[in-house]
Design a protein around this motif. Structure first.
Motif, PDB file in Angstrom:
ATOM      1  N   CYS A 184       0.824  -1.207   0.000  1.00 12.00           N
ATOM      2  CA  CYS A 184       0.000   0.000   0.000  1.00 12.00           C
ATOM      3  C   CYS A 184       0.855   1.252   0.000  1.00 12.00           C
ATOM      4  O   CYS A 184       2.011   1.252   0.384  1.00 12.00           O
ATOM      5  CB  CYS A 184      -0.953  -0.011   1.176  1.00 12.00           C
ATOM      6  SG  CYS A 184      -2.041  -1.418   1.121  1.00 12.00           S
ATOM      7  N   SER A 185       0.228   2.390  -0.357  1.00 14.52           N
ATOM      8  CA  SER A 185       0.966   3.626  -0.634  1.00 14.52           C
ATOM      9  C   SER A 185       1.736   4.172   0.557  1.00 14.52           C
ATOM     10  O   SER A 185       2.682   4.894   0.382  1.00 14.52           O
ATOM     11  CB  SER A 185      -0.002   4.668  -1.156  1.00 14.52           C
ATOM     12  OG  SER A 185      -1.006   4.882  -0.201  1.00 14.52           O
ATOM     13  N   GLY A 186       1.327   3.826   1.763  1.00 12.43           N
ATOM     14  CA  GLY A 186       2.002   4.374   2.942  1.00 12.43           C
ATOM     15  C   GLY A 186       3.484   4.085   2.966  1.00 12.43           C
ATOM     16  O   GLY A 186       4.245   4.817   3.574  1.00 12.43           O
ATOM     17  N   GLU A 187       3.945   3.020   2.311  1.00 11.21           N
ATOM     18  CA  GLU A 187       5.356   2.662   2.350  1.00 11.21           C
ATOM     19  C   GLU A 187       6.048   2.943   1.022  1.00 11.21           C
ATOM     20  O   GLU A 187       7.063   2.374   0.723  1.00 11.21           O
ATOM     21  CB  GLU A 187       5.493   1.177   2.690  1.00 11.21           C
ATOM     22  CG  GLU A 187       4.957   0.866   4.053  1.00 11.21           C
ATOM     23  CD  GLU A 187       5.350  -0.507   4.502  1.00 11.21           C
ATOM     24  OE1 GLU A 187       6.075  -1.187   3.770  1.00 11.21           O
ATOM     25  OE2 GLU A 187       4.930  -0.893   5.589  1.00 11.21           O
ATOM     26  N   GLY A 188       5.465   3.770   0.194  1.00 14.03           N
ATOM     27  CA  GLY A 188       5.990   4.017  -1.145  1.00 14.03           C
ATOM     28  C   GLY A 188       7.274   4.821  -1.140  1.00 14.03           C
ATOM     29  O   GLY A 188       7.792   5.208  -0.103  1.00 14.03           O
ATOM     30  N   TYR A 189       7.764   5.115  -2.338  1.00  7.79           N
ATOM     31  CA  TYR A 189       9.004   5.890  -2.470  1.00  7.79           C
ATOM     32  C   TYR A 189       8.757   7.050  -3.414  1.00  7.79           C
ATOM     33  O   TYR A 189       8.213   6.882  -4.512  1.00  7.79           O
ATOM     34  CB  TYR A 189      10.124   4.987  -3.002  1.00  7.79           C
ATOM     35  CG  TYR A 189      11.345   5.776  -3.424  1.00  7.79           C
ATOM     36  CD1 TYR A 189      12.106   6.463  -2.466  1.00  7.79           C
ATOM     37  CD2 TYR A 189      11.710   5.875  -4.766  1.00  7.79           C
ATOM     38  CE1 TYR A 189      13.211   7.224  -2.842  1.00  7.79           C
ATOM     39  CE2 TYR A 189      12.826   6.629  -5.142  1.00  7.79           C
ATOM     40  CZ  TYR A 189      13.563   7.306  -4.177  1.00  7.79           C
ATOM     41  OH  TYR A 189      14.658   8.060  -4.546  1.00  7.79           O
ATOM     42  N   ASP A 190       9.142   8.242  -2.964  1.00 12.22           N
ATOM     43  CA  ASP A 190       9.037   9.435  -3.789  1.00 12.22           C
ATOM     44  C   ASP A 190      10.408  10.090  -3.790  1.00 12.22           C
ATOM     45  O   ASP A 190      10.916  10.467  -2.725  1.00 12.22           O
ATOM     46  CB  ASP A 190       7.974  10.369  -3.170  1.00 12.22           C
ATOM     47  CG  ASP A 190       7.764  11.620  -3.998  1.00 12.22           C
ATOM     48  OD1 ASP A 190       8.735  12.072  -4.642  1.00 12.22           O
ATOM     49  OD2 ASP A 190       6.635  12.143  -3.981  1.00 12.22           O
ATOM     50  N   SER A 191      11.022  10.239  -4.974  1.00  8.98           N
ATOM     51  CA  SER A 191      12.421  10.703  -5.036  1.00  8.98           C
ATOM     52  C   SER A 191      12.575  12.134  -4.514  1.00  8.98           C
ATOM     53  O   SER A 191      13.663  12.525  -4.105  1.00  8.98           O
ATOM     54  CB  SER A 191      12.947  10.598  -6.460  1.00  8.98           C
ATOM     55  OG  SER A 191      12.150  11.372  -7.329  1.00  8.98           O
ATOM     56  N   VAL A 192      11.498  12.897  -4.532  1.00 10.28           N
ATOM     57  CA  VAL A 192      11.583  14.271  -4.020  1.00 10.28           C
ATOM     58  C   VAL A 192      11.502  14.262  -2.497  1.00 10.28           C
ATOM     59  O   VAL A 192      12.307  14.884  -1.791  1.00 10.28           O
ATOM     60  CB  VAL A 192      10.443  15.142  -4.612  1.00 10.28           C
ATOM     61  CG1 VAL A 192      10.501  16.569  -4.056  1.00 10.28           C
ATOM     62  CG2 VAL A 192      10.512  15.140  -6.133  1.00 10.28           C
ATOM     63  N   ARG A 193      10.536  13.487  -1.991  1.00 12.02           N
ATOM     64  CA  ARG A 193      10.263  13.482  -0.547  1.00 12.02           C
ATOM     65  C   ARG A 193      11.252  12.608   0.237  1.00 12.02           C
ATOM     66  O   ARG A 193      11.643  12.923   1.360  1.00 12.02           O
ATOM     67  CB  ARG A 193       8.834  12.950  -0.349  1.00 12.02           C
ATOM     68  CG  ARG A 193       8.352  12.914   1.091  1.00 12.02           C
ATOM     69  CD  ARG A 193       7.067  12.134   1.188  1.00 12.02           C
ATOM     70  NE  ARG A 193       7.286  10.713   0.870  1.00 12.02           N
ATOM     71  CZ  ARG A 193       6.301   9.864   0.592  1.00 12.02           C
ATOM     72  NH1 ARG A 193       5.064  10.289   0.549  1.00 12.02           N
ATOM     73  NH2 ARG A 193       6.564   8.600   0.327  1.00 12.02           N
ATOM     74  N   ASP A 194      11.641  11.457  -0.341  1.00 15.01           N
ATOM     75  CA  ASP A 194      12.388  10.430   0.429  1.00 15.01           C
ATOM     76  C   ASP A 194      13.869  10.386   0.071  1.00 15.01           C
ATOM     77  O   ASP A 194      14.268  10.709  -1.050  1.00 15.01           O
ATOM     78  CB  ASP A 194      11.779   9.049   0.166  1.00 15.01           C
ATOM     79  CG  ASP A 194      10.346   8.961   0.656  1.00 15.01           C
ATOM     80  OD1 ASP A 194      10.051   9.571   1.696  1.00 15.01           O
ATOM     81  OD2 ASP A 194       9.544   8.285  -0.023  1.00 15.01           O
TER      82      ASP A 194
END
Length: 1294
Positions: A184-194
Motif C-alpha cells: 500500500c501507498s504508505g510505504e511508497g518511495y518518492d524521489s523528491v520526498r524520500d
C-alpha cells in the motif's frame, strides 16, 4: 616459500586472506535477482536486486583462490536491500563459510550497513518501478484493506531483505504484515520526498574462525565511516595491516592487533587442547535449549538430513558451527552449507545426508515449507525453539545425566538450560546449596520428560531468583548455621556480585570480559561432549583391524577391507548404549575416524585424533579402567577448570602484539573522508603486501622452511599427495560422491552433472549396503568365502535394515515433481494402489493382474498364498499401531524383505512407467533405466537369506494364522468323533487353546504376534466310538508374512493305542517354498544340515535302521554341543531352545536312542512296554522298603538322587494331562536338564536291578564306561540356565 609477504607468498600464515566490498554497481544499475525467486507483487523497496563484488584485496591467493560468485552470494544471500529514511537501518553482522571440494574450509565475516544512494539514475529507476507498481496496485485498490491509511512513518521490518542481528528482536504486527503484502501507498518511495538507502557489505575472509575479532574489526571500520570525526589514519592503513601485517597466532598463544579505535585480542588453543571454535556455544544453547540441542547433536552424529531454519543468517551459522564443533573427535563428512542462498534451493533435493541452513521469510509458516524429503529429516526451527525429529530415533547414551551435567555448566554461567532469555545475575549459579541442586534436578526431570522438546519456560530459575534475599530464607539460614546444616550460601552470592563489579574496573573493557566469559563457557561445554566420547570409545584401539603392510596397499584395498571389529566392540558395550552405538559405528564420520587411525601408523597423526588419543591416555593414567568393564555408570568430565584456566591465562597475558597500523605510501588526495560513505580504496596500495623487512613474515616463513627441510628426507616414504588424496576421497566417499555443492557455477550442465553424481552415489551405496547385509546374515560361511566379519548381533541387523529403509526413501525422493506426504516411497505406493484398484473396478475382476500364485507350500494342506503388492499394502494399512507414512513405508519394506519379495514388488511398482513419468523429473534415479535395473538386481540378492525383520519388530500387532491338521487316512479313520483342539506357541507367546470343528481339521484364528513358531500342542477329548486318530502333521501359516511351519507327528492320539497319549507337543520346522525363481536358500534355522536325519522311534526295530553305538554317542554329543552354542550367541539371537531339546536331533531324541539300545521288549513293536515303563519299575523298586534300607547304607548324595528321581517321575504321572508315555519321557529329560539332575539320574538307573530284566547284556545302559562318558557330556549343560516353554511344563507340579 619466499620471504616476501606478497599477496600469495606467506598467505597460510596470515590472519586474513581477503578484504571485500559488496554492494550496488552504479554502472549496471538495478538488476532484478531472478535466482532469488522474488515476488513482483511486492513494493519495489521489498524486491531483491543483484549485488556485485565492488572490490577485493588482494586479487588472488594461491592457497585460497578467490571465488567471486560464491563470495557475492554469501555476503548478500538475499541480494541488495533498499530502505528509506523511515525504515530501520541498523547494521547487521553475519558469518558464512565456504567448504571446498576436499573438505577444507574458509570463513567469511560480513558487516552489512546502509549507505545513501547518490546516483540519480538509480533513484529515478526506483521511482519509475514504484509508479508502475502503484498503477497496478490502484487497479485492484478495492481489494486493499483499510490498513492502507495508516501512518507513513511506520517502520517496516528488514527481514525480507536481510536478517536481523542477534541483538535486535523484531516482531511485526499483523497489520504491518498485511500492509506490506499488498504494497500500500504508505510505504511508497518518492524521489523528491524520500532519501533512498541501499545495503553495502564489508567482508573479511579468514582461514580460521576468529569470529569475535573479525566482528570487532569490521564494526570499528564502520564506525570510522559514520563518525563525525575522520579516523586517525586512512582506512587503507587498517585494511593493509589486517591483510598483510597481522599473523595467525601460533598454537597455544594469544595475539593483540589494533583496530581503528581499540586493540583486539584473539587466542588459539595449544596442541593438546580442543581445536579453535569461536562461535558462541552459549548462544546456540540459548536459542534451542539443552534438550533440543542434545537431540539435534544425536541426529548429526547419526548422519541424518539436518535443516536449520531461521530469519537470521548469524543464528544459522552459530547453530551449525556450534553443533559441528561438538562432534570432536569426529568430523561431518557430507554436504555442509550453513547458509543456503535462495538460488541453491534445489540442493534440498540432494538424496544424501546434509547439514544446511535456510533463511525463513518473515511470517511464513513451517507447514507451508515444501521440502523434497522428510523421512529422515531433522527440522530445526531456531526462532521458535522447536525441533522435528525423524522416526525410529535412538537416544544418546546416559541422556538424562548428560543433560544434567550440561545444565550445571550453563547455570554456573547464569544461563537457563531451557533456552530463551539469559538470567540477569551470572553469579546466582555459583551457589552449591542443596536447595539449588533440588531445583535443578526438578527442572531437569521436567526437561527430559517434556513433550514439547524441552521448550519450557525458566520457571526453576525464576524460583531460584525469588528465593534469594527472601527474609524467611535468611532466618532459616541463621537457624541452620547453628545446627551445622548449609541451606544457601548467600554470602558467596554477594561476594560473587562484588567480584564481578571489581573485575570490570580492573583493566579490561566489559566487551573483553564478555568475550572471556564466552570463551570459557565454549570450552567447558565442549569438554563435556568430548568427555562422553572419551568414555564411550576409551578402548576403541583394541578393535581397530590393522593388517596392511604399507599405506599404498591399504589405500588400494580400502573398499574390500574391514577396519573395525564392530561385533566385538558392541559385545563389549553396556546394554543401554547399544541402540545408539550400533547406528553410529555405521556412519561415514566413524569410518573416516578409523581410517585416520590406521593411516597414523605411516603418517603424522591427524590433529583431532592426536588430541583425542591424548585424552584417552590421560584418562587411563588417572583412572585405570579395565577394558572388559561393561559399565554404563555416568562419568563426569574432569577437565573443566583446567581448560578454562588455559584460555584465561592466554587472554590475561598477551604473548604477541602485531605491528600497529601506519601511514602507507599513498597518492595525494586519495583516502578522502566523507561521513556516511565508504571511500573508494586505493587499489595499488592494497594489492600486494610488504617486502621482506617484516619480522612476522621472516619468522613464519623461516619456520615453514624448517618444517619443509624436516619433511624432505621422508618424502620417498610417503605416497604422492595427489594420489593419496584421490584414494582417500574414494575411500571416504563410498556412496557419498558429492561432498559439497559448487556455489559459483549454476549452469544447467553443472546441475545435470551434480544430479548424475547423486544417481551414481545412490547405486554405489545400494551395492555396499546389500553386500554388508548378505555378509552379516551368511555368518561363518561368508567368512570362509573371504568376505570378512563373522558374527553379528540382531541389533546390528536391525541397524542395517533401518539404513536400507533410509536409502530407499532417499532414492524415492530424488527428482520428485511434487512432494506429497513425508514419505516419497509410500506416496508412490498409494498412487499405484489407487490406479490398480480403479483398474480392478473397471475390469470387474476380483483379482488384478498384479497378483500371482506362489506354488503351494506342500503337496497337501494349505492353499497357496497370493503374491500381491496391494495385499501387502493393505496389511500395513490395517495396522493401527503405525500412525505415519514414514512408519508405513518402513513396515512395508520390512514385510517385503521378510517375504523375499522386495525386489519383485519394487520392480512391479516401477513397471508402471506412465505413473513414474508423472511423479518424477527426467534426471531422477528412478528414471535412469540402467541404474534402476542394477539397483533391483542388488536388492534381489537379499532373497538368498532369511530375514524375520517384520515379525521380530512389530510384536504387538494382531496377525491372522491358518492351521491345518493332516491325518494319515490310509491307516486311520477318515472321520473322528472326538473334539480336537490345538495351541500354537512361538518365541513371543502362545495362542491359547483353540477348539477345532469336528472333521473340518482346518481353522483360521487371529492373535497377537507370537513370533517365530516353536511348538504346537495337539489333543482331543477321546469322545465317541471313532476316537482314535493317526496324525501325520500340523501345518500353520502366518497369513501376513506367508511363513509356513510344519509340525511332524506320525503318531496315534487315543486311549489303548500307541503309548495311550491324548495330547502331543509337536516341534516345528520352517517350510522352504520350492519357488523356481527363489534362488539358493540357507537351510531353516531349526535344523543344521550336518545332523543325522531323524530315525523314528517306532521304526527302530525295522530292518537295517538300527543306529550303531557310535552314532548314538555322537548324536548325544552333538545335541549337547548345539545347546552350548545356543548360549554362546547374543541373547536376542538365540532362537528356540525347545527345538534343541525336543526337536529333530535334539537332546530328548538322542537320549531316546540311548535308552532304546538293547531294550528287550523292542521286538514286541512297543505295543506293551516303553522306556517310561522301565522308569516306573525303577521307581517302584526304589520306594520298596527293602531297597530303601539297602540305599540307606549308600552315600548320602545317592539317596538324595533316588529321592529326586522318584519325586519327578511321580509328579509327571500325577499330572492331569494325557501326554502318553513318550511325552512323559520327553518331559522328564527336559526337567532333568533344567534342574541339572540328568547326570545324577543316569548312573542311578544303570545300577538299578531292574536293568537286568529289561535290557540285553550288550545294551549301552549296562556298559559302565559308556554311561560315565555320557554323564561327562551331560554335565557340561549344567553351566547354563535352561528355561522351558510353558507348552512343555503346563500342569507339572513338584
Amino acid at each position: 616459500m619466499s620471504a616476501t609477504m606478497s599477496g600469495s607468498g606467506s598467505a597460510p600464515c596470515r590472519f586474513a586472506h581477503y578484504f571485500i566490498i559488496c554492494g550496488i554497481d552504479n554502472e549496471t544499475g538495478l538488476e532484478p535477482d531472478a535466482l532469488a525467486g522474488e515476488n513482483f507483487d511486492q513494493s519495489p523497496l521489498k524486491r531483491t536486486f543483484k549485488s556485485k563484488v565492488l572490490a577485493h584485496y588482494p586479487k588472488n591467493i594461491e592457497c585460497n583462490p578467490f571465488d567471486q560468485d560464491a563470495v557475492n552470494m554469501l555476503c548478500m544471500p538475499k541480494g541488495l536491500s533498499f530502505r528509506t529514511q523511515r525504515d530501520s537501518r541498523a547494521p547487521q553482522f553475519h558469518s558464512f563459510l565456504i567448504t571446498r571440494e576436499d573438505g577444507s574450509r574458509t570463513y567469511g565475516f560480513v558487516h552489512t550497513f546502509y549507505e545513501e544512494v547518490t546516483s540519480p539514475q538509480i533513484c529515478s529507476a526506483m521511482q519509475t518501478l514504484h509508479q508502475m507498481h502503484q498503477a497496478e496496485h490502484n487497479a485492484s485498490a478495492h481489494n486493499c484493506p483499510s490498513a492502507s491509511s495508516s501512518s507513513p512513518s511506520s517502520s517496516s521490518s528488514s527481514m525480507d531483505s536481510l536478517a536481523s542481528s542477534l541483538d535486535e528482536v523484531e516482531s511485526p504486527t499483523s497489520a504491518q504484515g498485511s500492509r506490506r503484502n499488498c504494497g500500500c501507498s504508505g510505504e511508497g518511495y518518492d524521489s523528491v520526498r524520500d532519501t533512498l538507502y541501499v545495503s553495502k557489505a564489508m567482508c573479511l575472509i579468514t582461514p580460521m574462525p576468529f569470529m569475535h575479532a573479525c566482528k570487532r574489526f569490521l564494526s570499528q571500520l564502520h564506525h570510522a565511516v559514520t563518525s563525525n570525526q575522520p579516523p586517525p589514519l586512512p582506512l587503507e592503513s587498517y585494511i593493509y595491516n589486517i591483510l598483510y601485517e597481522v599473523p595467525l597466532p601460533p598454537p597455544g598463544r594469544s595475539l593483540k592487533f589494533h583496530g581503528v579505535y581499540e586493540p583486539i585480542l584473539c587466542q588459539r588453543p595449544g596442541a593438546g587442547e580442543l581445536p579453535l571454535a569461536d562461535f558462541p556455544l552459549g548462544e546456540a544453547f540459548r536459542l534451542l535449549g539443552v534438550e533440543n540441542l542434545v537431540q539435534l547433536f544425536t541426529c548429526v552424529l547419526l548422519e541424518m538430513q539436518i535443516l536449520l531454519y531461521s530469519q537470521d543468517y548469524q543464528r544459522l551459522m552459530v547453530v551449525a558451527e556450534g553443533i559441528t564443533t561438538l562432534l570432536f573427535p569426529f568430523q561431518w563428512q557430507h554436504v555442509y552449507v550453513p547458509i543456503l542462498p535462495a538460488s541453491l534451493l534445489h540442493f534440498l533435493d540432494a538424496p544424501v545426508p546434509y547439514l544446511m541452513g535456510l533463511q525463513s521469510k518473515e511470517g511464513t509458516d513451517r507447514s507451508k515449507l515444501e521440502l523434497p524429503q522428510e523421512a529422515n529429516l531433522c527440522f530445526v526451527d531456531i526462532d521458535n525453539h522447536y525441533i522435528e525429529l525423524p522416526e525410529d530415533f535412538p537416544q544418546f547414551p546416559n541422556k538424562p545425566e548428560f543433560i544434567q551435567e550440561l545444565t550445571e555448566v550453563l547455570l554456573s554461567f547464569g544461563l537457563s538450560p531451557e533456552g530463551g532469555n539469559t538470567s540477569p545475575a551470572p553469579s546466582i549459579a555459583k551457589q552449591t546449596s542443596t536447595l539449588e541442586t533440588e531445583l535443578k534436578s526438578v527442572s531437569l526431570s521436567e526437561l527430559v520428560d517434556d513433550k514439547r522438546n524441552g521448550n519450557l519456560g525458566g520457571e526453576a530459575l525464576d524460583v531460584l531468583e525469588l528465593l534469594q534475599g527472601n527474609p524467611t530464607l535468611e532466618r532459616l539460614q541463621a537457624l541452620a548455621k547453628r545446627t551445622g546444616v548449609k541451606v544457601a550460601r548467600l554470602e558467596a552470592l554477594a561476594a560473587g556480585q562484588k567480584a564481578v563489579g571489581e573485575e570490570s574496573v580492573g583493566g579490561r573493557s566489559p566487551k573483553e570480559e564478555q568475550e572471556l566469559r564466552n570463551a570459557k563457557l565454549n570450552v567447558q561445554l565442549r569438554e563435556v561432549f568430548a568427555a562422553r566420547f572419551a568414555t564411550m570409545f576409551a578402548d576403541y584401539e583394541s578393535f581397530v583391524i590393522q593388517n596392511s603392510p604399507d599405506l599404498e596397499s591399504w589405500l588400494t584395498n580400502r573398499e574390500q577391507m574391514h577396519n573395525f571389529d564392530k561385533a566385538s566392540f558392541l559385545s563389549d558395550q553396556p546394554e543401554p548404549y547399544l541402540p545408539f552405538l550400533s547406528h553410529f559405528i555405521e556412519t561415514q564420520m566413524f569410518a573416516t575416524f578409523i581410517d585416520n587411525k590406521i593411516i597414523s601408523q605411516w603418517e603424522e597423526k591427524e590433529p583431532l585424533l592426536r588430541v583425542f588419543d591424548g585424552r584417552i591416555e590421560k584418562a587411563r593414567l588417572y583412572n585405570v579402567r579395565a577394558p572388559s568393564l561393561r559399565s554404563s555408570i555416568y562419568q563426569k568430565c574432569t577437565f573443566l577448570k583446567e581448560s578454562a584456566q588455559a584460555i584465561e591465562q592466554r587472554l590475561r597475558k598477551i604473548d604477541h602484539t602485531a605491528i600497529h597500523p601506519h601511514l602507507l605510501n599513498m597518492k595525494i588526495g586519495q583516502g578522502k573522508y566523507q561521513q556516511g560513505f565508504f571511500p573508494k580504496l586505493q587499489a595499488d596500495v592494497l594489492a600486494s603486501g610488504p617486502t621482506s623487512n617484516n619480522r612476522w613474515s621472516n619468522r613464519t616463513c623461516s619456520t615453514q622452511r624448517k618444517v619443509d627441510r624436516h619433511r624432505q628426507p621422508n618424502d620417498h616414504l610417503v605416497l604422492d599427495n595427489d594420489l593419496k588424496e584421490k584414494y582417500m576421497q574414494e575411500a571416504r566417499n563410498l556412496g557419498k560422491n558429492l561432498r559439497q555443492p559448487k556455489l559459483s557455477d549454476l549452469s544447467p550442465a553443472v546441475i545435470a552433472q551434480t544430479n548424475w553424481k547423486f544417481v551414481e552415489g545412490l547405486l554405489k551405496e545400494c551395492k555396499i549396503k546389500t553386500k554388508r547385509m548378505l555378509v552379516e546374515k551368511m555368518g561363518r560361511e561368508a567368512v570362509e568365502m573371504g568376505h570378512g566379519e563373522a558374527n553379528i548381533t540382531g541389533l546390528e541387523e536391525n541397524t542395517l535394515i533401518a539404513s536400507l529403509c533410509d536409502l530407499l526413501e532417499r532414492i524415492w525422493s530424488h527428482g520428485l515433481q511434487v512432494k506429497q506426504g513425508k514419505s516419497a516411497l509410500w506416496s508412490h505406493l498409494l498412487h499405484y494402489q489407487a490406479r490398480e484398484e480403479k483398474n480392478e473396478l473397471q475390469s470387474e475382476s476380483p483379482v488384478s493382474n498384479s497378483q500371482d500364485k506362489r506354488k503351494p507350500e506342500s503337496s497337501v494342506g494349505l492353499p497357496a498364498l497370493r503374491v500381491s503388492l496391494i495385499q501387502d499394502m493393505r496389511h500395513i494399512q490395517n495396522m493401527g499401531e503405525i500412525k505415519t507414512d514414514v512408519g508405513r513405508a518402513r513396515a512395508w519394506i520390512r514385510l517385503s524383505l521378510e517375504k523375499k519379495l522386495l525386489s519383485q514388488h519394487l520392480k512391479q511398482l516401477l513397471s508402471n512407467q506412465t505413473l513414474t513419468k508423472k511423479l518424477y523429473k527426467r534426471y531422477a534415479f528412478l528414471r535412469c533405466e540402467e541404474e534402476k535395473e542394477q539397483f533391483l538386481f542388488h536388492l534381489l540378492s537379499l532373497n538368498t537369506v532369511d530375514y524375520f525383520c517384520f515379525t521380530s519388530v512389530f510384536t504387538t500387532i494382531m496377525i491372522p494364522y491358518r492351521a491345518v491338521i493332516i491325518p494319515i487316512k490310509k491307516l486311520s479313520n477318515a472321520m473322528t468323533t472326538s473334539n480336537p483342539w490345538l495351541c500354537v506357541s512361538g518365541e513371543l507367546g502362545d495362542s491359547g487353546i483353540l477348539q477345532i470343528t469336528k472333521n473340518v481339521l482346518e481353522m483360521t484364528f487371529d492373535c497377537q504376534n507370537i513370533g517365530r513358531l516353536t511348538t504346537v500342542q495337539l489333543g482331543h477329548d477321546n469322545s465317541g466310538l471313532l476316537a482314535k486318530w493317526l496324525v501325520d502333521c500340523v501345518m500353520v501359516r502366518n497369513e501376513i508374512t506367508g511363513h509356513t511351519y510344519k509340525f511332524p507327528c506320525g503318531r496315534w492320539l487315543g486311549k489303548g493305542v500307541d503309548d495311550g497319549s491324548l495330547e502331543r507337543v509337536l516341534i516345528g520346522e520352517l517350510v522352504v517354498p520350492c519357488n523356481d525363481e527363489d534362488g539358493g536358500r540357507t537351510p531353516p534355522l531349526q535344523r543344521s544340515p550336518s545332523q543325522i536325519r531323524r530315525i523314528s522311534i517306532t521304526s527302530l526295530t525295522g530292518r537295517g535302521n538300527k543306529p550303531t553305538t557310535v552314532q548314538i554317542q555322537e548324536s548325544i554329543g552333538e545335541a549337547v554341543n548345539n545347546i552350548i552354542k545356543h548360549f554362546h550367541k547374543p541373547e536376542k539371537e538365540r532362537g528356540s531352545l525347545t527345538v534343541l531339546l525336543c526337536g529333530e536331533g535334539g537332546l530328548v531324541w538322542a537320549l531316546e536312542q540311548f535308552f532304546h539300545h538293547g531294550f528287550r521288549t523292542a521286538r514286541l513293536f512297543q505295543k506293551n512296554v516303553f522306556v517310561w515303563d522301565f522308569f516306573e519299575r525303577a521307581v517302584a523298586l526304589m520306594v520298596n522298603a527293602d531297597h530303601i534300607e539297602d540305599i540307606q547304607e549308600t552315600p548320602e548324595p545317592l539317596s538324595l538322587t533316588c529321592e529326586s528321581f522318584c519325586r519327578y517321575v511321580n509328579a509327571i504321572n500325577n499330572m492331569p494331562r494325557n501326554i502318553g508315555k513318550d511325552g512323559k519321557f520327553q518331559l522328564l529329560v527336559c526337567l532333568g536338564a533344567r534342574d541339572r539332575l540328568l547326570p545324577q539320574w543316569l548312573p542311578l538307573l544303570a545300577e538299578c536291578p531292574v536293568i537286568t530284566r529289561m535290557y540285553e547284556e550288550n545294551a549301552l545302559l549296562r556298559d559302565k564306561l559308556t554311561v560315565s562318558s555320557v554323564v561327562a557330556v551331560l554335565q557340561t549343560v549344567n553351566d547354563f540356565p535352561i528355561t522351558l516353554e510353558t507348552s512343555l511344563t503346563k500342569c507339572f507340579e513338584l
